[in-house]
Design an enzyme around this catalytic site. Sequence first.
Site, PDB file in Angstrom:
ATOM      1  N   ASN A  14       1.031   4.452  -7.550  1.00 39.51           N
ATOM      2  CA  ASN A  14       0.708   5.713  -7.894  1.00 39.51           C
ATOM      3  C   ASN A  14       2.705   6.731  -7.010  1.00 39.51           C
ATOM      4  O   ASN A  14       3.609   5.680  -6.585  1.00 39.51           O
ATOM      5  CB  ASN A  14      -0.023   6.386  -6.947  1.00 39.51           C
ATOM      6  CG  ASN A  14      -1.383   6.500  -7.367  1.00 39.51           C
ATOM      7  OD1 ASN A  14      -1.784   6.159  -8.121  1.00 39.51           O
ATOM      8  ND2 ASN A  14      -1.588   4.907  -5.821  1.00 39.51           N
TER       9      ASN A  14
ATOM     10  N   ASP B  67       0.436  -0.763  -0.270  1.00 38.85           N
ATOM     11  CA  ASP B  67       0.082   0.452   0.592  1.00 38.85           C
ATOM     12  C   ASP B  67       1.246   0.999   0.200  1.00 38.85           C
ATOM     13  O   ASP B  67       2.375   1.131  -0.366  1.00 38.85           O
ATOM     14  CB  ASP B  67      -1.030  -0.099   1.358  1.00 38.85           C
ATOM     15  CG  ASP B  67      -2.355   0.649   1.054  1.00 38.85           C
ATOM     16  OD1 ASP B  67      -2.365   2.155   0.574  1.00 38.85           O
ATOM     17  OD2 ASP B  67      -3.337  -0.081   1.065  1.00 38.85           O
TER      18      ASP B  67
ATOM     19  N   GLY C  25       4.489  -0.005  -4.386  1.00 38.18           N
ATOM     20  CA  GLY C  25       3.417   0.331  -3.222  1.00 38.18           C
ATOM     21  C   GLY C  25       2.562   1.200  -3.791  1.00 38.18           C
ATOM     22  O   GLY C  25       2.966   1.144  -4.769  1.00 38.18           O
ATOM     23  N   HIS C  26       2.085   1.824  -2.965  1.00 39.17           N
ATOM     24  CA  HIS C  26       0.995   2.914  -3.535  1.00 39.17           C
ATOM     25  C   HIS C  26       1.325   4.455  -3.702  1.00 39.17           C
ATOM     26  O   HIS C  26       0.732   4.948  -3.732  1.00 39.17           O
ATOM     27  CB  HIS C  26      -0.525   2.500  -2.866  1.00 39.17           C
ATOM     28  CG  HIS C  26      -1.013   1.517  -3.091  1.00 39.17           C
ATOM     29  ND1 HIS C  26      -1.718   1.356  -2.920  1.00 39.17           N
ATOM     30  CD2 HIS C  26      -0.980   0.824  -4.083  1.00 39.17           C
ATOM     31  CE1 HIS C  26      -2.711  -0.056  -3.121  1.00 39.17           C
ATOM     32  NE2 HIS C  26      -1.529  -0.617  -3.803  1.00 39.17           N
ATOM     33  N   GLY C  27       3.098   4.551  -3.422  1.00 45.39           N
ATOM     34  CA  GLY C  27       3.367   5.679  -3.301  1.00 45.39           C
ATOM     35  C   GLY C  27       3.438   6.858  -2.109  1.00 45.39           C
ATOM     36  O   GLY C  27       2.905   6.068  -0.377  1.00 45.39           O
TER      37      GLY C  27
END
Length: 454
Positions: free
Chosen positions: A265, A211, A233-235
């Site tokens: 992201n 995440d 991950g999601h940045g």
Amino acid sequence: MKKKTWFLNFSLFILQIFTSSKALDVTQYGAIGDGVTDDSQAFLNAWEAVCSGTGDGRLVVPAGMTFMLQPLKFQGSCKSTPVLVLILGNLVASSKGNWKGDKDQWILFTNIEGLVVEGNGEIHGQGSSWWEHKGSSRPTALKFKSCNNLRLSGLNHVDSPMAHIHINECNDVTISNLRISAPESSPNTDGIDVSSSSNVIIQDCLIATGDDCIAINSGTSNIRISGIDCGPGHGISIGSLGKDGETARVENVCVQNCNFRGTMNGARIKTWQGGSGYARMITFHGITLDNVENPIIIDQLYNNGDSDKAKDHRSSAVEVSNVVYSNFVGTSKSEYGVDFRCSETVPCTEIFLRDVKIETVSSGSGQVAQGQCVNVRGVSTLAVPGLECLALSTDILSSQGLPEQTCMLAQSVEPRTQPMQDPLWDFESGGKRLRVYNAVLISLIYLFGYIYFR
């Protein structure tokens, strides 16, 4: 006789100063460290001793040992300030099936002034036994609440059931040189979450999770993030903000000199419709992108990751304004390098792009990425992709009100703590003092005595 008495007293005084160590070791309080025995009570007993002023405010988890722990709460306030927790060994949580107690967090430090948690040990959350139960409550591995002048550094954080680290209601925090990892498929395993906190520095960390590498949530201000290597991950995200009508407040945030590798992201701001408040004075600067799905994204229609189902008819939204994206370079996995989806009723304002060059990797030919935007007002210069919704300028530096000063936070945010290491403490030797210092000192004293009294 008087000379001998004086010399003996002086020698004992010197030896007491230089050879005694008052640091407390958890094994002194019954911790076994075999990775199977529950060492929770021993850790609590050791903490009670160091917090009450026994020793010199240092608690050691020795190297070469693995301590299995059930949920623990380390409570202040403490007589010792600062308090150093030196983790050189490994801490491992119980599996979900053997879990006892609080499912909100595994290890909680609360209401402690001048807390320092450092070392090269590992904190392993045994998250794999939890991840398949997405709908059930899952604990954060390490949480700090109301801990001002906090320093956290050096540790390895592995496989948390949910977020690895949560900072809540803390002021003057420095987090550095952490390694945080969990599989890309693991749900909600954020690296570092920050909420209701101010004057926070996060720097020089390797974060690879399922995440957000870092999430900045409501109630935060004066945040500086730098030197983060994120991926998978999601940045790095501001939000999500405004869920269930929340009034959110985030301001004065700088993210600089960070790398995103294969993330969903890069630089993201996400808010829910129906909320209120603001996210403002935010800068993303000096960002390198490598195969990132959404390199630059503002999503004011965030709906738990499904913006297409959000209804842009709410009369309220979290206001996003004064945001700068500068010196971005790299590749986008998708055709869009910049994606701004803002509210019809509360549009995004004062959004600035400068020195941005994002290419796609899908064609393999370095094709320029596209940009899309809805309900956005701002200025763009030397930005690829360009955005029709932003006015073009050749001199963005002349624009007034740019929030780039967020990258220049005052040095007062550094925690005011004593040095972690004193001359007689060797952290590479498993938390034990090097006895060679003692032997040399004793030999010198005896030699002096022999010459003086012969």
